[in-house]
Design a protein around this motif. Structure first.
Motif, PDB file in Angstrom:
ATOM      1  N   ASP A  10       0.832  -1.197   0.000  1.00 11.55           N
ATOM      2  CA  ASP A  10       0.000   0.000   0.000  1.00 11.55           C
ATOM      3  C   ASP A  10       0.871   1.253   0.000  1.00 11.55           C
ATOM      4  O   ASP A  10       0.608   2.210  -0.730  1.00 11.55           O
ATOM      5  CB  ASP A  10      -0.907  -0.017   1.230  1.00 11.55           C
ATOM      6  N   PHE A  11       1.924   1.242   0.818  1.00  9.32           N
ATOM      7  CA  PHE A  11       2.860   2.366   0.848  1.00  9.32           C
ATOM      8  C   PHE A  11       3.538   2.537  -0.512  1.00  9.32           C
ATOM      9  O   PHE A  11       3.632   3.645  -1.044  1.00  9.32           O
ATOM     10  CB  PHE A  11       3.920   2.151   1.932  1.00  9.32           C
ATOM     11  N   PHE A  12       4.010   1.419  -1.065  1.00 10.19           N
ATOM     12  CA  PHE A  12       4.669   1.440  -2.377  1.00 10.19           C
ATOM     13  C   PHE A  12       3.758   2.071  -3.428  1.00 10.19           C
ATOM     14  O   PHE A  12       4.158   2.978  -4.157  1.00 10.19           O
ATOM     15  CB  PHE A  12       5.032   0.002  -2.768  1.00 10.19           C
ATOM     16  N   ARG A  13       2.528   1.597  -3.512  1.00  8.61           N
ATOM     17  CA  ARG A  13       1.568   2.108  -4.506  1.00  8.61           C
ATOM     18  C   ARG A  13       1.291   3.595  -4.295  1.00  8.61           C
ATOM     19  O   ARG A  13       1.349   4.382  -5.243  1.00  8.61           O
ATOM     20  CB  ARG A  13       0.255   1.320  -4.417  1.00  8.61           C
ATOM     21  N   ASN A  14       1.001   3.980  -3.059  1.00  9.25           N
ATOM     22  CA  ASN A  14       0.653   5.371  -2.780  1.00  9.25           C
ATOM     23  C   ASN A  14       1.802   6.329  -3.066  1.00  9.25           C
ATOM     24  O   ASN A  14       1.592   7.465  -3.508  1.00  9.25           O
ATOM     25  CB  ASN A  14       0.197   5.522  -1.333  1.00  9.25           C
ATOM     26  N   TYR A  25       6.700   8.151   5.679  1.00  8.14           N
ATOM     27  CA  TYR A  25       5.645   7.149   5.831  1.00  8.14           C
ATOM     28  C   TYR A  25       6.258   5.748   5.848  1.00  8.14           C
ATOM     29  O   TYR A  25       5.643   4.802   6.307  1.00  8.14           O
ATOM     30  CB  TYR A  25       4.648   7.235   4.671  1.00  8.14           C
ATOM     31  N   SER A  26       7.465   5.637   5.317  1.00 11.11           N
ATOM     32  CA  SER A  26       8.149   4.341   5.309  1.00 11.11           C
ATOM     33  C   SER A  26       8.518   3.940   6.733  1.00 11.11           C
ATOM     34  O   SER A  26       9.055   4.742   7.496  1.00 11.11           O
ATOM     35  CB  SER A  26       9.416   4.430   4.453  1.00 11.11           C
ATOM     36  N   LYS A  27       8.214   2.679   7.102  1.00  8.15           N
ATOM     37  CA  LYS A  27       8.479   2.190   8.454  1.00  8.15           C
ATOM     38  C   LYS A  27       9.368   0.954   8.383  1.00  8.15           C
ATOM     39  O   LYS A  27       8.868  -0.157   8.157  1.00  8.15           O
ATOM     40  CB  LYS A  27       7.170   1.839   9.157  1.00  8.15           C
ATOM     41  N   THR A  40      15.470   0.704   2.961  1.00  7.66           N
ATOM     42  CA  THR A  40      14.313  -0.145   2.654  1.00  7.66           C
ATOM     43  C   THR A  40      14.136  -0.220   1.147  1.00  7.66           C
ATOM     44  O   THR A  40      14.103   0.819   0.478  1.00  7.66           O
ATOM     45  CB  THR A  40      13.025   0.412   3.287  1.00  7.66           C
ATOM     46  N   GLU A  41      14.041  -1.434   0.617  1.00  8.11           N
ATOM     47  CA  GLU A  41      13.924  -1.625  -0.832  1.00  8.11           C
ATOM     48  C   GLU A  41      12.536  -2.138  -1.215  1.00  8.11           C
ATOM     49  O   GLU A  41      11.978  -3.011  -0.557  1.00  8.11           O
ATOM     50  CB  GLU A  41      14.984  -2.625  -1.318  1.00  8.11           C
ATOM     51  N   PHE A  42      11.994  -1.563  -2.295  1.00 11.01           N
ATOM     52  CA  PHE A  42      10.713  -1.995  -2.849  1.00 11.01           C
ATOM     53  C   PHE A  42      10.921  -2.323  -4.326  1.00 11.01           C
ATOM     54  O   PHE A  42      11.649  -1.615  -5.024  1.00 11.01           O
ATOM     55  CB  PHE A  42       9.665  -0.883  -2.744  1.00 11.01           C
ATOM     56  N   GLU A  43      10.266  -3.387  -4.812  1.00  6.58           N
ATOM     57  CA  GLU A  43      10.355  -3.729  -6.233  1.00  6.58           C
ATOM     58  C   GLU A  43       9.114  -4.485  -6.665  1.00  6.58           C
ATOM     59  O   GLU A  43       8.547  -5.262  -5.897  1.00  6.58           O
ATOM     60  CB  GLU A  43      11.601  -4.565  -6.522  1.00  6.58           C
ATOM     61  N   ILE A  44       8.696  -4.237  -7.905  1.00  6.84           N
ATOM     62  CA  ILE A  44       7.537  -4.919  -8.462  1.00  6.84           C
ATOM     63  C   ILE A  44       7.823  -5.255  -9.920  1.00  6.84           C
ATOM     64  O   ILE A  44       8.546  -4.526 -10.612  1.00  6.84           O
ATOM     65  CB  ILE A  44       6.268  -4.026  -8.367  1.00  6.84           C
ATOM     66  N   SER A  45       7.283  -6.376 -10.379  1.00  3.87           N
ATOM     67  CA  SER A  45       7.339  -6.747 -11.795  1.00  3.87           C
ATOM     68  C   SER A  45       5.918  -6.800 -12.325  1.00  3.87           C
ATOM     69  O   SER A  45       5.048  -7.421 -11.715  1.00  3.87           O
ATOM     70  CB  SER A  45       8.019  -8.107 -11.983  1.00  3.87           C
ATOM     71  N   VAL A  46       5.680  -6.122 -13.441  1.00  2.00           N
ATOM     72  CA  VAL A  46       4.341  -6.030 -14.027  1.00  2.00           C
ATOM     73  C   VAL A  46       4.424  -6.412 -15.497  1.00  2.00           C
ATOM     74  O   VAL A  46       5.339  -5.970 -16.213  1.00  2.00           O
ATOM     75  CB  VAL A  46       3.765  -4.608 -13.898  1.00  2.00           C
ATOM     76  N   VAL A  47       3.476  -7.238 -15.951  1.00  2.00           N
ATOM     77  CA  VAL A  47       3.453  -7.676 -17.343  1.00  2.00           C
ATOM     78  C   VAL A  47       2.370  -6.925 -18.110  1.00  2.00           C
ATOM     79  O   VAL A  47       1.210  -6.893 -17.691  1.00  2.00           O
ATOM     80  CB  VAL A  47       3.196  -9.195 -17.448  1.00  2.00           C
ATOM     81  N   ASP A  48       2.770  -6.321 -19.220  1.00  2.00           N
ATOM     82  CA  ASP A  48       1.832  -5.682 -20.148  1.00  2.00           C
ATOM     83  C   ASP A  48       1.498  -6.712 -21.220  1.00  2.00           C
ATOM     84  O   ASP A  48       2.267  -6.937 -22.152  1.00  2.00           O
ATOM     85  CB  ASP A  48       2.467  -4.436 -20.759  1.00  2.00           C
ATOM     86  N   LYS A  49       0.331  -7.354 -21.080  1.00  2.00           N
ATOM     87  CA  LYS A  49      -0.039  -8.427 -22.005  1.00  2.00           C
ATOM     88  C   LYS A  49      -0.298  -7.906 -23.414  1.00  2.00           C
ATOM     89  O   LYS A  49      -0.082  -8.633 -24.396  1.00  2.00           O
ATOM     90  CB  LYS A  49      -1.276  -9.155 -21.477  1.00  2.00           C
ATOM     91  N   ASN A  50      -0.760  -6.673 -23.536  1.00  2.00           N
ATOM     92  CA  ASN A  50      -1.041  -6.112 -24.863  1.00  2.00           C
ATOM     93  C   ASN A  50       0.235  -5.896 -25.663  1.00  2.00           C
ATOM     94  O   ASN A  50       0.266  -6.089 -26.881  1.00  2.00           O
ATOM     95  CB  ASN A  50      -1.801  -4.791 -24.727  1.00  2.00           C
ATOM     96  N   ASP A  51       1.284  -5.488 -24.961  1.00  2.00           N
ATOM     97  CA  ASP A  51       2.556  -5.196 -25.625  1.00  2.00           C
ATOM     98  C   ASP A  51       3.566  -6.326 -25.440  1.00  2.00           C
ATOM     99  O   ASP A  51       4.684  -6.247 -25.946  1.00  2.00           O
ATOM    100  CB  ASP A  51       3.116  -3.876 -25.070  1.00  2.00           C
ATOM    101  N   ASN A  52       3.163  -7.365 -24.679  1.00  2.00           N
ATOM    102  CA  ASN A  52       4.022  -8.518 -24.400  1.00  2.00           C
ATOM    103  C   ASN A  52       5.364  -8.087 -23.801  1.00  2.00           C
ATOM    104  O   ASN A  52       6.427  -8.576 -24.177  1.00  2.00           O
ATOM    105  CB  ASN A  52       4.266  -9.337 -25.673  1.00  2.00           C
ATOM    106  N   TYR A  57      10.312  -2.577 -11.766  1.00  2.00           N
ATOM    107  CA  TYR A  57      10.533  -1.234 -11.220  1.00  2.00           C
ATOM    108  C   TYR A  57      10.738  -1.306  -9.715  1.00  2.00           C
ATOM    109  O   TYR A  57      10.089  -2.088  -9.020  1.00  2.00           O
ATOM    110  CB  TYR A  57       9.326  -0.332 -11.503  1.00  2.00           C
ATOM    111  N   GLY A  58      11.644  -0.482  -9.219  1.00  2.00           N
ATOM    112  CA  GLY A  58      11.861  -0.458  -7.780  1.00  2.00           C
ATOM    113  C   GLY A  58      12.640   0.764  -7.342  1.00  2.00           C
ATOM    114  O   GLY A  58      13.120   1.556  -8.157  1.00  2.00           O
ATOM    115  N   PHE A  59      12.757   0.892  -6.026  1.00  3.08           N
ATOM    116  CA  PHE A  59      13.529   1.998  -5.463  1.00  3.08           C
ATOM    117  C   PHE A  59      13.973   1.641  -4.055  1.00  3.08           C
ATOM    118  O   PHE A  59      13.431   0.725  -3.423  1.00  3.08           O
ATOM    119  CB  PHE A  59      12.735   3.312  -5.459  1.00  3.08           C
TER     120      PHE A  59
END
Length: 204
Positions: A10-14, A25-27, A40-52, A57-59
């Motif tokens: 939730d913190f990452f998204r916001n 806000y990071s705890k 503190t490290e955050f990372e996410i992988s997201v697939v764009d199915k339309n563009d394959n 992304y992370g920080f």
């Protein structure tokens, strides 16, 4: 563990969509004397199915600063390990590296970075300008990803429409239901699976 996982995401998204302007806000993990004073490290992988394409992304946050930030992309494949392309890598608030060859896109990246402090995310700032090359993760988190955290009773504000949409999608998509069950089981081994059953008699 489950609540911390949800609160972290939730913190990452916001932070990415610009809802939070304060990095405090990071705890960090307060029960460990080493980790509480570590980045503190955050990372996410997201697939764009339309563009394959798959975006990673992370920080890294340390106290009130962005120490590192990165965005990579590659052609999505479940069977092959493909090389990633560095869209940008940023360290201590400075633009460091990109594999982008298009001069217009590169200048845009450099320009937005020059306006971004080490307390701001480059991805957020450049995505708000509507740059398609960098904005998929931002758009995904803003428009397609919702965090419904009801672990704190004082913050219970249930959006019934969103909840119904989530339940309906899980009910219709058995593959998604299985993936969610596996995710929950990995977080808490006592959770075996989730089951969603259609109500036959609403008056019952």
């Amino acid at each position: 563990g489950k609540s911390n996982y949800i609160e972290s995401f939730d913190f990452f998204r916001n932070l990415v969509i610009g809802k939070y302007n304060d990095l405090m806000y990071s705890k960090p993990y307060i029960f460990d004397n080493i980790l509480v004073n570590s980045p503190t490290e955050f990372e996410i992988s997201v697939v764009d199915k339309n563009d394959n394409k798959e975006y990673r992304y992370g920080f890294v946050i340390y106290k009130d600063k962005i120490e590192e930030e990165w965005l990579f992309s590659k052609v999505f494949s479940k069977t092959r390990k493909l090389k990633e392309r560095c869209l940008f890598y940023r360290e201590n608030g400075e633009y460091v590296k990109t594999d982008i060859l298009n001069s217009k896109e590169k200048k845009e990246l450099e320009f937005v970075n020059s306006l971004s402090s080490n307390k701001e995310l480059l991805l957020t700032n450049i995505s708000k300008r509507g740059n398609v090359m960098f904005s998929y993760v931002y758009t995904y988190l803003l428009e397609k990803c919702y965090v419904m955290n009801y672990s704190n009773s004082s913050e219970w504000d249930i959006d019934s429409n969103k909840m119904q949409n989530v339940i309906k999608r899980l009910y219709l998509d058995k593959s998604l239901q299985e993936n969610v069950s596996n995710l929950l089981h990995n977080i808490d081994s006592s959770i075996v699976r989730i089951e969603i059953r259609k109500e036959l008699n609403k008056n019952f």
